[in-house]
Design an enzyme around this catalytic site. Structure first.
Site, PDB file in Angstrom:
ATOM      1  N   LYS A  80       0.847  -1.209   0.000  1.00 11.64           N
ATOM      2  CA  LYS A  80       0.000   0.000   0.000  1.00 11.64           C
ATOM      3  C   LYS A  80       0.878   1.254   0.000  1.00 11.64           C
ATOM      4  CE  LYS A  80      -1.859   1.530   4.065  1.00 11.64           C
ATOM      5  NZ  LYS A  80      -1.538   2.946   4.264  1.00 11.64           N
ATOM      6  N   ASN A  81       1.905   1.234   0.845  1.00 11.56           N
ATOM      7  CA  ASN A  81       2.707   2.451   0.998  1.00 11.56           C
ATOM      8  C   ASN A  81       3.662   2.701  -0.161  1.00 11.56           C
ATOM      9  OD1 ASN A  81       1.324   2.841   3.313  1.00 11.56           O
ATOM     10  ND2 ASN A  81       3.023   2.436   4.716  1.00 11.56           N
ATOM     11  N   CYS A 101      -5.681   7.442   9.001  1.00  9.12           N
ATOM     12  CA  CYS A 101      -5.805   6.837  10.331  1.00  9.12           C
ATOM     13  C   CYS A 101      -5.674   7.858  11.444  1.00  9.12           C
ATOM     14  CB  CYS A 101      -4.697   5.806  10.513  1.00  9.12           C
ATOM     15  SG  CYS A 101      -5.196   4.160  10.110  1.00  9.12           S
ATOM     16  N   ARG A 112      -0.525  14.088  13.188  1.00 12.58           N
ATOM     17  CA  ARG A 112      -0.046  13.908  11.803  1.00 12.58           C
ATOM     18  C   ARG A 112       0.006  15.229  11.035  1.00 12.58           C
ATOM     19  NH1 ARG A 112      -1.763   8.161   9.379  1.00 12.58           N
ATOM     20  NH2 ARG A 112       0.279   8.326   8.512  1.00 12.58           N
ATOM     21  N   ASP A 130       4.243   0.597  12.079  1.00 17.39           N
ATOM     22  CA  ASP A 130       3.087  -0.094  11.497  1.00 17.39           C
ATOM     23  C   ASP A 130       2.969  -1.549  11.963  1.00 17.39           C
ATOM     24  OD1 ASP A 130       2.315   2.169  10.221  1.00 17.39           O
ATOM     25  OD2 ASP A 130       2.883   1.534   8.204  1.00 17.39           O
ATOM     26  N   ARG A 158      -8.418  -0.877   4.668  1.00 18.58           N
ATOM     27  CA  ARG A 158      -7.593   0.172   4.045  1.00 18.58           C
ATOM     28  C   ARG A 158      -6.240  -0.369   3.589  1.00 18.58           C
ATOM     29  NH1 ARG A 158      -6.120   4.368   7.768  1.00 18.58           N
ATOM     30  NH2 ARG A 158      -4.876   4.825   5.942  1.00 18.58           N
TER      31      ARG A 158
END
Ligand code: UD1
Length: 418
Positions: free
Chosen positions: A22-23, A116, A121, A305, A397
């Site tokens: 995903k990243n 999230c 952030r 993560d 997600r």
């Protein structure tokens, strides 16, 4: 609304092919708008975050087709440089679009990003980097407005090696003449992947994977085909799941070195881990020992993560463990839910101490963010009786149908609809 129903106690056995990261996919999707020719991305993973990012690209005028596992992106007719809050709020990575749109149009307007809930952030490092490149940045009415008509190359020293800021600045500067340097850059494998993708489109970027990235601006980029790397966090989740449940699992597709920090910790729990090429085998008797102290850190340290999943493991280890969350300030939201299942966890600020218990017990629990929800699934795999995990939209997600992947390994888990 979907929930996951688990009946704990099954060992895990078999093989699993890991999906694309995903990243990696998210910044690469954003970067694809830098080019006016066709891009083909392999192994497209249907995570909600990547789907939402595709929606953002479409809203800007890009054409996207799914062809088997490939994603074909044609951003030649991109007409918009503005992203509304309804879309930006769905995925934090909408912030990457700022850098990419500045590269393409020299202007961008993006609503504040979502994502999230794991702390404040902020995006100050992204924005101060843009300003150092000569971009005029304004924050008005919930939008970030950037005007890059005077953008130049520059030397940028990041206050913290932020993954997102490093990627945003790489994208903003590939089409800016002169040499831009990013110092104290993030070194995650996904940054190297972005560099490789940009270079495949004809950019001149070097140094990703070290703390200094050098970008020599080019005039134009061209179309290409590219295979983003596989997801080291999903692979790490299944390594930890096997350590907890016991069994023998072969994880395929991920470079072992990306997971070195985790493997070093799992070694202490008495799992046997071996690797050959891109295959990692984990064997566990399901009676893990405590791993001692873990502190999350930027790559190559223990990834934040995987912190929540490691905590799920710690709850059933023989002995006590300490977990320090150094990257995000509010990433222990899974703790009260794990405690509902019988875990013995004490938290003060960014430090948690976990005393292993003999058994967790099934309970109805709710995930509040992506990786925290994954930790509840792992706890449910070993808990006595039934666990119902709500908040599945968070896990979707970044995992594609986690229940199918885990039941393929022998877990008793299924999705139920309310
Ligand atoms: C990325 C990953 C995310 C991972 C995180 C850390 C993606 C899509 N997401 O998120 O899964 O958990 O890296 O490995 O790749 N910070 C600031 N100002 C900024 C930017 C960041 O203070 O402008 C702070 C953040 O609040 C956080 C820390 O820096 O405390 C790390 O953030 P960052 O590396 O930017 O993470 P993301 O790119 O958001």
């Amino acid at each position: 609304m979907s929930k996951l129903l688990l009946h704990g106690g099954k060992r895990l056995n078999g093989e699993i092919e890991i999906s694309a990261a995903k990243n990696s996919y998210l910044p690469i999707l954003a970067a694809s708008v830098l080019c006016e020719e066709k891009i083909i991305l392999h192994n497209y993973p249907c995570y909600t975050d990547t789907e939402n990012m595709c929606e953002i690209l479409k809203s800007l005028g890009a054409k996207i087709e799914k062809n088997n596992d490939n994603l074909v992106i044609d951003a030649s007719s991109l007409s918009e440089y503005s992203i509304e809050s309804a879309l930006a709020g769905q995925v934090r990575s909408s912030i990457f679009m700022l850098g990419a749109l500045l590269g393409r149009f020299k202007k961008a307007k993006v609503a504040y990003p979502g994502g999230c809930e794991i702390g404040a952030r902020p995006i100050d490092i992204h924005l101060s980097g843009f300003r150092r490149l000569g971009v005029k940045v304004e924050e008005k009415h919930g939008f970030i407005l950037c005007d890059a008509k005077n953008m130049t190359s520059a030397s940028l020293l990041l206050e913290f090696p932020s993954v997102g800021a490093t990627e945003s600045l790489m994208m903003a500067s590939v089409l800016t003449s002169g040499q831009t340097k990013i110092l104290n850059a993030a070194q995650e494998p996904e940054i190297v992947d972005l560099q490789n993708f940009l270079n495949k489109m004809g950019a001149d970027v070097r140094g990703a994977g070290t703390s200094e990235i050098v970008i020599n601006g080019v005039k134009k980029l061209h179309g290409c085909e590219f295979s983003p790397i596989k997801d080291r966090i999903i692979a790490g989740t299944y390594l930890i799941a096997t350590a907890m449940c016991g069994g023998d699992v072969l994880i395929k597709g991920v470079n072992f070195h990306y997971l070195q920090a985790i493997v070093d910790k799992l070694d202490k729990t008495a799992c046997l881990i071996s690797h050959k090429n891109d295959k990692i085998r984990v064997i566990s008797d399901g009676k893990p020992k405590a791993f001692g102290k873990i502190e999350t850190a930027v790559y190559p340290g223990v990834p934040t993560d995987l912190q929540a999943q490691l905590m799920a493991l710690a709850t059933i280890c023989e002995g006590s463990s300490m977990i320090v969350e150094n990257v995000f300030e509010s990433r222990f939201k899974h703790v009260p839910e794990l405690i509902k299942m019988g875990a013995d966890i004490h938290v003060k600020d960014r430090v948690s101490v976990v005393h292993g218990v003999k058994h967790l017990y099934g309970a109805p629990v709710t995930g509040l963010e992506l990786r925290g929800t994954a930790s509840l699934v792992l706890a449910g795999l070993v808990a006595e009786g039934y666990t119902i995990v709500s908040g599945v939209k968070h896990i979707d997600r970044g995992y594609h149908r986690i229940e199918e992947e885990l039941s393929g390994l022998g877990a008793d888990i299924r999705r139920i609809e309310d």
